[in-house]
Enzyme design. Structure first.
Site, PDB file in Angstrom:
ATOM      1  N   GLY A   1       0.521  -1.435   0.031  1.00  0.00           N
ATOM      2  CA  GLY A   1       0.038  -0.276   0.417  1.00  0.00           C
ATOM      3  C   GLY A   1       0.506   1.463   0.207  1.00  0.00           C
ATOM      4  O   GLY A   1       0.507   1.998   0.146  1.00  0.00           O
TER       5      GLY A   1
ATOM      6  N   ILE B   1      -6.930  -9.795 -11.994  1.00  0.00           N
ATOM      7  CA  ILE B   1      -7.395  -9.797 -13.278  1.00  0.00           C
ATOM      8  C   ILE B   1      -8.857  -8.834 -13.858  1.00  0.00           C
ATOM      9  O   ILE B   1      -9.170 -10.143 -12.664  1.00  0.00           O
ATOM     10  CB  ILE B   1      -6.769 -11.005 -14.068  1.00  0.00           C
TER      11      ILE B   1
ATOM     12  N   HIS C   1       1.159   0.735 -13.720  1.00  0.00           N
ATOM     13  CA  HIS C   1       1.693  -0.260 -13.892  1.00  0.00           C
ATOM     14  C   HIS C   1       3.679   0.499 -14.449  1.00  0.00           C
ATOM     15  O   HIS C   1       4.422   1.054 -14.683  1.00  0.00           O
ATOM     16  CB  HIS C   1       1.905  -0.629 -15.112  1.00  0.00           C
TER      17      HIS C   1
ATOM     18  N   ASN D   1      -5.390   2.952 -13.151  1.00  0.00           N
ATOM     19  CA  ASN D   1      -4.192   2.119 -12.642  1.00  0.00           C
ATOM     20  C   ASN D   1      -2.377   2.028 -13.029  1.00  0.00           C
ATOM     21  O   ASN D   1      -2.471   3.478 -13.833  1.00  0.00           O
ATOM     22  CB  ASN D   1      -4.356   0.691 -13.411  1.00  0.00           C
TER      23      ASN D   1
HETATM   24  C1  GRF Z   1       3.687  -0.568  -7.363  1.00  0.00           C
HETATM   25  O1  GRF Z   1       5.251  -1.318  -7.435  1.00  0.00           O
HETATM   26  C2  GRF Z   1       2.441  -0.251  -8.474  1.00  0.00           C
HETATM   27  O2  GRF Z   1       3.927   0.212  -9.832  1.00  0.00           O
HETATM   28  C3  GRF Z   1       2.113  -1.961  -9.171  1.00  0.00           C
HETATM   29  O3  GRF Z   1       2.128  -2.849  -8.101  1.00  0.00           O
HETATM   30  C4  GRF Z   1       3.185  -2.310  -7.172  1.00  0.00           C
HETATM   31  C5  GRF Z   1       2.369  -1.716  -5.710  1.00  0.00           C
HETATM   32  O4  GRF Z   1       2.550  -1.336  -4.399  1.00  0.00           O
HETATM   33  N1  GRF Z   1       1.087  -2.286  -9.914  1.00  0.00           N
HETATM   34  P1  GRF Z   1       2.233  -0.667  -3.444  1.00  0.00           P
HETATM   35  O5  GRF Z   1       1.860  -1.657  -2.732  1.00  0.00           O
HETATM   36  O6  GRF Z   1       1.278   0.692  -3.470  1.00  0.00           O
HETATM   37  O7  GRF Z   1       3.630  -0.321  -2.791  1.00  0.00           O
END
Ligand code: GRF
Length: 231
Positions: free
Chosen positions: A16, A96, A113, A111
């Site tokens: 998080g 997904i 990524h 989102n």
């Molecule tokens: C991040 O690297 C994000 O880009 C990917 O999952 C990870 C989540 O990290 N989708 P966090 O839970 O926000 O620390």
């Protein structure tokens, strides 16, 4: 007259840190936007505790308790709709999504990524970038559609790959940029400053209260701003 506040539902699965970075950013800026719900598909997600510790409403809906992906996504969508969010923000939500879920929140989901999409869709992006020997890596903020990691791109950040990098050090450099870029991009979408059209994201009219919001679709890791010989 009081400004209409934009409501965000944040979906997580793990630590998080992006959710916290968003909460911190919202605290530091006086925009009419708030996190009204933090929802995890995993009860053990560390981010739930972090969210509660700072007074956010946080709960889990365990996907393991459902017989099918469709049944889970329908229940998840009901839980989200119960708080009437304007936008649904995926922050490390490792699921997904079904077409039905995506249709219910069409053009209202974002989102982040950890790669420069369309490169490295899916998992283990940092390991794959290192294995390919690329010089640049980064992150992408995009609208969510039913095709994994394929929705229209709102913002990207460019991050250098250093000769000494491990997957962990590269991930940390990307994450630092995630925390900077995602809150601003979320606010840009949620305020109407950027609008999701049939042609992708286009500048639009911000709603009252967001006049001072700055947004850029391009971000550079600080190392790149003074990159010279020796790097
Ligand atoms: C991040 O690297 C994000 O880009 C990917 O999952 C990870 C989540 O990290 N989708 P966090 O839970 O926000 O620390």
């Amino acid at each position: 007259m009081a400004l209409v506040r934009t409501r965000l539902s944040v979906l997580i699965s793990g630590r998080g840190s992006n959710m916290l970075a968003l909460a911190d950013w919202l605290d530091r800026h006086d925009f009419p936007i708030e996190i009204v719900q933090v929802l995890s598909n995993k009860p053990e997600a560390a981010g739930l505790e972090l969210a509660r510790n700072r007074g956010l409403s946080a709960e889990a809906l365990d996907h393991r308790a459902f017989a099918s992906r469709e049944a889970y996504d329908a229940a998840l969508a009901d839980r989200i709709e119960s708080v009437k969010p304007d936008w649904i923000v995926m922050a490390g939500f490792m699921r997904i999504l079904t077409e039905g879920f995506c249709a219910r929140f069409a053009r209202r989901m974002l989102n982040i990524h950890p790669s420069l999409l369309p490169a490295y869709v899916g998992l283990h992006t940092h390991e794959r970038a290192l294995a390919d020997g690329v010089r640049f890596h980064g992150l992408t903020v995009h609208g969510v559609t039913p095709t994994l990691d394929h929705g229209p791109i709102l913002a990207q950040a460019l991050v250098p790959v250093l000769p000494t990098d491990t997957a962990e050090s590269l991930a940390a450099r990307v994450l630092e940029m995630e925390h900077r870029v995602y809150p601003q991009a979320i606010a840009a979408a949620a305020s109407g400053r950027m609008q999701w059209t049939d042609e992708g994201w286009r500048p639009g009219q911000s709603r009252p209260g967001f006049e001072s919001l700055s947004f850029s679709p391009w971000h550079l890791h600080p190392t790149l701003l003074d990159a010279g010989e020796g790097h």
